[in-house]
Structures are given as C-alpha cells and as structure tokens.
Design an enzyme around this catalytic site. Structure first.
Site, PDB file in Angstrom:
ATOM      1  N   ASP A 104       0.833  -1.198   0.000  1.00 60.53           N
ATOM      2  CA  ASP A 104       0.000   0.000   0.000  1.00 60.53           C
ATOM      3  C   ASP A 104       0.872   1.255   0.000  1.00 60.53           C
ATOM      4  O   ASP A 104       1.538   1.561   0.985  1.00 60.53           O
ATOM      5  CB  ASP A 104      -0.897  -0.011   1.252  1.00 60.53           C
ATOM      6  CG  ASP A 104      -1.860   1.160   1.276  1.00 60.53           C
ATOM      7  OD1 ASP A 104      -2.862   1.109   0.554  1.00 60.53           O
ATOM      8  OD2 ASP A 104      -1.604   2.138   2.018  1.00 60.53           O
ATOM      9  N   TYR A 117       2.910   9.808   0.473  1.00 61.73           N
ATOM     10  CA  TYR A 117       3.919   9.226   1.370  1.00 61.73           C
ATOM     11  C   TYR A 117       5.352   9.593   0.949  1.00 61.73           C
ATOM     12  O   TYR A 117       6.304   9.320   1.664  1.00 61.73           O
ATOM     13  CB  TYR A 117       3.785   7.694   1.450  1.00 61.73           C
ATOM     14  CG  TYR A 117       2.438   7.208   1.956  1.00 61.73           C
ATOM     15  CD1 TYR A 117       1.590   8.049   2.657  1.00 61.73           C
ATOM     16  CD2 TYR A 117       2.006   5.903   1.719  1.00 61.73           C
ATOM     17  CE1 TYR A 117       0.349   7.603   3.102  1.00 61.73           C
ATOM     18  CE2 TYR A 117       0.781   5.452   2.165  1.00 61.73           C
ATOM     19  CZ  TYR A 117      -0.051   6.315   2.856  1.00 61.73           C
ATOM     20  OH  TYR A 117      -1.275   5.867   3.287  1.00 61.73           O
ATOM     21  N   LYS A 133      -2.086   6.021  -4.291  1.00 56.79           N
ATOM     22  CA  LYS A 133      -3.247   6.902  -4.092  1.00 56.79           C
ATOM     23  C   LYS A 133      -2.946   8.299  -4.608  1.00 56.79           C
ATOM     24  O   LYS A 133      -1.817   8.790  -4.455  1.00 56.79           O
ATOM     25  CB  LYS A 133      -3.596   6.993  -2.598  1.00 56.79           C
ATOM     26  CG  LYS A 133      -3.669   5.662  -1.883  1.00 56.79           C
ATOM     27  CD  LYS A 133      -4.118   5.808  -0.439  1.00 56.79           C
ATOM     28  CE  LYS A 133      -3.825   4.562   0.372  1.00 56.79           C
ATOM     29  NZ  LYS A 133      -2.428   4.427   0.788  1.00 56.79           N
ATOM     30  N   HIS A 162      -7.188   9.570  -2.443  1.00 58.99           N
ATOM     31  CA  HIS A 162      -6.781   9.477  -1.031  1.00 58.99           C
ATOM     32  C   HIS A 162      -7.755  10.205  -0.101  1.00 58.99           C
ATOM     33  O   HIS A 162      -7.972   9.790   1.036  1.00 58.99           O
ATOM     34  CB  HIS A 162      -5.375  10.088  -0.878  1.00 58.99           C
ATOM     35  CG  HIS A 162      -4.576   9.526   0.246  1.00 58.99           C
ATOM     36  ND1 HIS A 162      -3.239   9.321   0.170  1.00 58.99           N
ATOM     37  CD2 HIS A 162      -4.918   9.117   1.489  1.00 58.99           C
ATOM     38  CE1 HIS A 162      -2.779   8.815   1.305  1.00 58.99           C
ATOM     39  NE2 HIS A 162      -3.794   8.680   2.127  1.00 58.99           N
ATOM     40  N   SER A 196     -10.783   6.605  -0.719  1.00 57.65           N
ATOM     41  CA  SER A 196     -10.291   6.460   0.640  1.00 57.65           C
ATOM     42  C   SER A 196     -10.803   7.639   1.457  1.00 57.65           C
ATOM     43  O   SER A 196     -10.839   8.766   0.954  1.00 57.65           O
ATOM     44  CB  SER A 196      -8.763   6.482   0.582  1.00 57.65           C
ATOM     45  OG  SER A 196      -8.202   6.355   1.840  1.00 57.65           O
ATOM     46  N   LEU A 250      -4.681  -1.302  14.280  1.00 58.11           N
ATOM     47  CA  LEU A 250      -4.108  -1.661  15.586  1.00 58.11           C
ATOM     48  C   LEU A 250      -4.194  -0.504  16.580  1.00 58.11           C
ATOM     49  O   LEU A 250      -3.634  -0.567  17.667  1.00 58.11           O
ATOM     50  CB  LEU A 250      -2.641  -2.089  15.416  1.00 58.11           C
ATOM     51  CG  LEU A 250      -2.417  -3.332  14.544  1.00 58.11           C
ATOM     52  CD1 LEU A 250      -0.914  -3.574  14.343  1.00 58.11           C
ATOM     53  CD2 LEU A 250      -3.053  -4.560  15.182  1.00 58.11           C
ATOM     54  N   ARG A 263      -2.107   2.967  19.919  1.00 58.88           N
ATOM     55  CA  ARG A 263      -2.288   4.414  20.111  1.00 58.88           C
ATOM     56  C   ARG A 263      -3.243   4.757  21.245  1.00 58.88           C
ATOM     57  O   ARG A 263      -3.348   5.907  21.628  1.00 58.88           O
ATOM     58  CB  ARG A 263      -2.820   5.063  18.819  1.00 58.88           C
ATOM     59  CG  ARG A 263      -1.916   4.872  17.665  1.00 58.88           C
ATOM     60  CD  ARG A 263      -2.387   5.453  16.345  1.00 58.88           C
ATOM     61  NE  ARG A 263      -1.400   5.064  15.352  1.00 58.88           N
ATOM     62  CZ  ARG A 263      -1.518   3.985  14.591  1.00 58.88           C
ATOM     63  NH1 ARG A 263      -2.600   3.234  14.641  1.00 58.88           N
ATOM     64  NH2 ARG A 263      -0.556   3.660  13.755  1.00 58.88           N
TER      65      ARG A 263
HETATM   66  N1  NAP Z   1      -5.665   5.957   3.421  1.00 64.82           N
HETATM   67  C1  NAP Z   1      -5.253   6.658   4.436  1.00 64.82           C
HETATM   68  O1  NAP Z   1      -5.683   7.787   4.630  1.00 64.82           O
HETATM   69  C2  NAP Z   1      -4.250   6.074   5.396  1.00 64.82           C
HETATM   70  C3  NAP Z   1      -4.014   6.716   6.605  1.00 64.82           C
HETATM   71  C4  NAP Z   1      -3.118   6.127   7.489  1.00 64.82           C
HETATM   72  C5  NAP Z   1      -2.453   4.961   7.140  1.00 64.82           C
HETATM   73  N2  NAP Z   1      -2.694   4.372   5.924  1.00 64.82           N
HETATM   74  C6  NAP Z   1      -1.968   3.157   5.499  1.00 64.82           C
HETATM   75  O2  NAP Z   1      -2.058   2.188   6.498  1.00 64.82           O
HETATM   76  C7  NAP Z   1      -0.734   1.736   6.833  1.00 64.82           C
HETATM   77  C8  NAP Z   1      -0.686   1.259   8.251  1.00 64.82           C
HETATM   78  O3  NAP Z   1      -1.101   2.302   9.079  1.00 64.82           O
HETATM   79  P1  NAP Z   1      -0.892   2.292  10.605  1.00 64.82           P
HETATM   80  O4  NAP Z   1       0.501   2.606  10.904  1.00 64.82           O
HETATM   81  O5  NAP Z   1      -1.959   3.141  11.141  1.00 64.82           O
HETATM   82  O6  NAP Z   1      -1.183   0.769  11.008  1.00 64.82           O
HETATM   83  P2  NAP Z   1      -1.486   0.093  12.382  1.00 64.82           P
HETATM   84  O7  NAP Z   1      -1.666  -1.310  11.964  1.00 64.82           O
HETATM   85  O8  NAP Z   1      -2.583   0.728  13.180  1.00 64.82           O
HETATM   86  O9  NAP Z   1      -0.165   0.304  13.248  1.00 64.82           O
HETATM   87  C9  NAP Z   1       1.065  -0.144  12.802  1.00 64.82           C
HETATM   88  C10 NAP Z   1       2.064   0.085  13.908  1.00 64.82           C
HETATM   89  O10 NAP Z   1       1.811  -0.835  14.944  1.00 64.82           O
HETATM   90  C11 NAP Z   1       3.004  -1.549  15.308  1.00 64.82           C
HETATM   91  N3  NAP Z   1       2.640  -2.974  15.320  1.00 64.82           N
HETATM   92  C12 NAP Z   1       2.540  -3.826  14.287  1.00 64.82           C
HETATM   93  N4  NAP Z   1       2.123  -5.035  14.672  1.00 64.82           N
HETATM   94  C13 NAP Z   1       1.945  -4.949  16.014  1.00 64.82           C
HETATM   95  C14 NAP Z   1       1.523  -5.866  17.015  1.00 64.82           C
HETATM   96  N5  NAP Z   1       1.182  -7.117  16.721  1.00 64.82           N
HETATM   97  N6  NAP Z   1       1.443  -5.418  18.295  1.00 64.82           N
HETATM   98  C15 NAP Z   1       1.764  -4.141  18.600  1.00 64.82           C
HETATM   99  N7  NAP Z   1       2.180  -3.238  17.703  1.00 64.82           N
HETATM  100  C16 NAP Z   1       2.270  -3.636  16.433  1.00 64.82           C
HETATM  101  C17 NAP Z   1       4.016  -1.267  14.250  1.00 64.82           C
HETATM  102  O11 NAP Z   1       5.226  -0.904  14.905  1.00 64.82           O
HETATM  103  P3  NAP Z   1       6.522  -1.878  14.869  1.00 64.82           P
HETATM  104  O12 NAP Z   1       7.326  -1.410  13.711  1.00 64.82           O
HETATM  105  O13 NAP Z   1       7.159  -1.595  16.180  1.00 64.82           O
HETATM  106  O14 NAP Z   1       6.046  -3.291  14.748  1.00 64.82           O
HETATM  107  C18 NAP Z   1       3.456  -0.113  13.417  1.00 64.82           C
HETATM  108  O15 NAP Z   1       4.172   1.079  13.551  1.00 64.82           O
HETATM  109  C19 NAP Z   1       0.148   2.930   6.528  1.00 64.82           C
HETATM  110  O16 NAP Z   1       1.486   2.561   6.359  1.00 64.82           O
HETATM  111  C20 NAP Z   1      -0.491   3.417   5.264  1.00 64.82           C
HETATM  112  O17 NAP Z   1      -0.033   2.640   4.172  1.00 64.82           O
HETATM  113  C21 NAP Z   1      -3.588   4.915   5.069  1.00 64.82           C
END
Ligand code: NAP
Length: 287
Positions: free
Chosen positions: A45, A50, A75, A107, A140, A191, A196
C-alpha cells in the site's frame, strides 16, 4: 492459497497489505518492503503523499518476486500534482518502475469537494481504469455523502473505501452502506486500540479472545491478531505495517487462526463504540 477479497470489478485483493505511510512516511521503504514481500506479503500500500514511491518500487524489484504475483496500490494526493489525474499516475508509475498499479485510490475527497470536482475526478479515474493504468479504482476516507455523489453517475463503482475500524461507532452506518453497494472495505490504523490508545474498554475483550484462541489453536495469539481477525471476519482487507519481521509473520498467520465467536465480535464492537478516537485524516470528518 492466500486469503483474498473479491472487488466488485472481479479483481482479488489479498487480505493483508503492507503500508508504506505513517511509520515509513517520507522515508526510504526499500528494505521494509523487500522484507515484507520475502516474508510472504503480496499486497503493498503506497501513496503519492507518502513521498517514497521510488523506494516502494525498489523494494519490489529487490524482493525478486515477479510483479504479476503482487498487488500494488497507490493513491492520488489530496491536491493533485499535475493538471490531470492520469498525469499524476504516470509520474507515480515512473517512480514505482511499474506499467500499472493494481489499485488506484482517491486518497481524500476534501479538495475535490471544495472545488466541486468530485464527479469529474471520478470520471478521470474511470478513464484510467479503462486504459489499464490501474486494474481497479477506488476511494479512501469517503463518507456516505461523498460516495453518493460519485455513485449518481459512476459507470465503475468504487472498489475500496479505506476505513479506520476503531471508530466503529461512527462508521458502522458507512460500513453497512458499503456492504449494500458491494464496496470492499480496506482498513488502516487497525491496531490503533493497542498501539495508540491502550487502556481503553476494548482491551479486556481482546485479552479474553486471545486467551481462548491461544488455547484452541495451541499457539500464542496476540491482541494484534485478534484485531486483524475481527477485520477479516467483517470482510475487510487489513493494511498495517511493522518494522519487525516476527510481527509481519505473526500477522500473516492470522488468517489461519480459528474464528472469533459471534459474541466476541459483538463485544469488540460494543466496547469499541464506547470510545471515539480518530487518529488520521480528521479534517475529512470535520473532527
Ligand atoms: N488511506 C489513508 O488515509 C491512510 C491513513 C493512514 C495509514 N494508511 C496506510 O495504512 C498503513 C498502516 O497504518 P498504521 O501505521 O496506522 O497501522 P497500524 O496497523 O494501526 O499500526 C502499525 C504500527 O503498529 C506496530 N505494530 C505492528 N504489529 C503490532 C503488534 N502485533 N502489536 C503491537 N504493535 C504492532 C508497528 O510498529 P513496529 O514497527 O514496532 O512493529 C506499526 O508502527 C500505513 O502505512 C499506510 O499505508 C492509510
């Protein structure tokens, strides 16, 4: 075979996507992407916003996995960087080193709405799909109102609407609307309740489900896996990210865990709805 969801144009989207935003925003994602693909992830993704599409493309190349075995998303930036959407995608494809993306998403609806151009943007997206530069198209961070505007005269129905599941109370109506229109949901920030906003009402339900599934499967099931399992059972693809190979492997193995019970799913939603916390793209939702 990898679990995948069928989009309404017939294309299949692998359930687990590796994100190159948030933690990797504006950073070189080459190694992370290569590691994720070599661990077995086939869905990547990315986004113009980004600022790291070149490294996403490099990671794909370095992985050694043939392009056709992968599902790559990018996006459209909230404010397009060129006069036409097609021109912005051509720049992305060049950066990615690809001839096409599997999925191209708008996006955010904010700028298009402000300029009264949402329908025009969607028409341009449809032309892009027609030309094969994107196999599937979608949106999105759209609300029901935004979706209704493009659905009025869309010839291609949007394939994906990314959502943040920890806002379940605020999004269940949108979820139902998407189900009714056969729009597959892709979740990000899935997550959030553990990374968070830990200490919230959903923690206890996740812990008890993890304990039950650990006993039933004979492996240690984590809270993160319970959240991903909930999303899978809601029919949502999961976009997440991790810098740790063990976590990527753990998330990949979630698809083969036993199912959550109807009561566990309902408890996650009831407890989740007691708190409202949106962590990304708040401006789209006037928060
Ligand atoms: N469309 C949009 O507007 C939009 C907005 C935001 C994000 N996104 C996409 O979604 C992706 C993921 O977003 P997100 O960062 O919000 O994802 P998330 O799944 O909520 O959080 C990922 C974070 O959680 C940690 N993590 C992963 N597995 C874990 C586990 N089993 N237990 C505890 N912590 C864990 C990771 O850190 P570690 O490295 O320490 O494992 C990582 O930094 C982004 O990279 C982006 O591609 C899209």
């Amino acid at each position: 075979m990898t679990l995948a969801f069928t989009l309404n144009d017939g294309a299949r989207i692998p359930w687990l996507g590796f994100g190159t935003g948030t933690a990797l925003f504006n950073k070189d994602s080459t190694e992370a992407v290569k590691t994720a693909i070599q661990a077995g992830i086939t869905h990547l993704d990315g986004a113009q916003l980004y600022r790291n599409e070149e490294s996403l493309g490099q990671g794909i190349k370095d992985s050694g996995v043939p392009r056709e075995k992968l599902f790559v998303t990018t996006k459209l930036a909230e404010t397009p960087s060129a006069p036409t959407i097609k021109a912005t995608l051509e720049v992305s494809l060049k950066k990615l080193g690809l001839d096409y993306v599997d999925l191209f998403l708008i996006h955010s609806p904010v700028v298009a709405m402000k300029e009264g151009k949402l329908k025009n943007w969607w028409k341009e997206m449809e032309d892009i799909k027609q030309e094969g530069l994107a196999k599937s198209i979608g949106v999105s961070n759209f609300t029901i109102e935004h979706l209704q505007i493009i659905l009025e005269d869309a010839t291609v129905v949007p394939a994906v609407n990314q959502l943040h599941p920890y806002v379940w109370g605020a999004t269940s109506k949108l979820y139902d609307f998407c189900k009714e229109k056969n729009i597959v949901i892709e979740s990000y920030g899935g997550l959030s309740s553990i990374v968070r906003a830990s200490g919230g009402p959903v923690d206890l339900v996740l812990a008890s489900a993890a304990e039950r599934l650990s006993k039933e499967s004979g492996t240690t099931v984590s809270l993160g896996q319970i959240l991903s399992k909930w999303l899978i059972q809601k029919g949502a693809a999961v976009v997440t990210t991790s810098s740790e190979l063990s976590r990527i492997q753990e998330t990949l193995s979630t698809a083969s865990l036993p199912d959550l019970s109807v009561d566990e799913i309902s408890a996650i939603e009831t407890e989740g709805s007691k708190v409202h916390k949106r962590f990304f793209m708040k401006h789209v939702f006037n928060e």
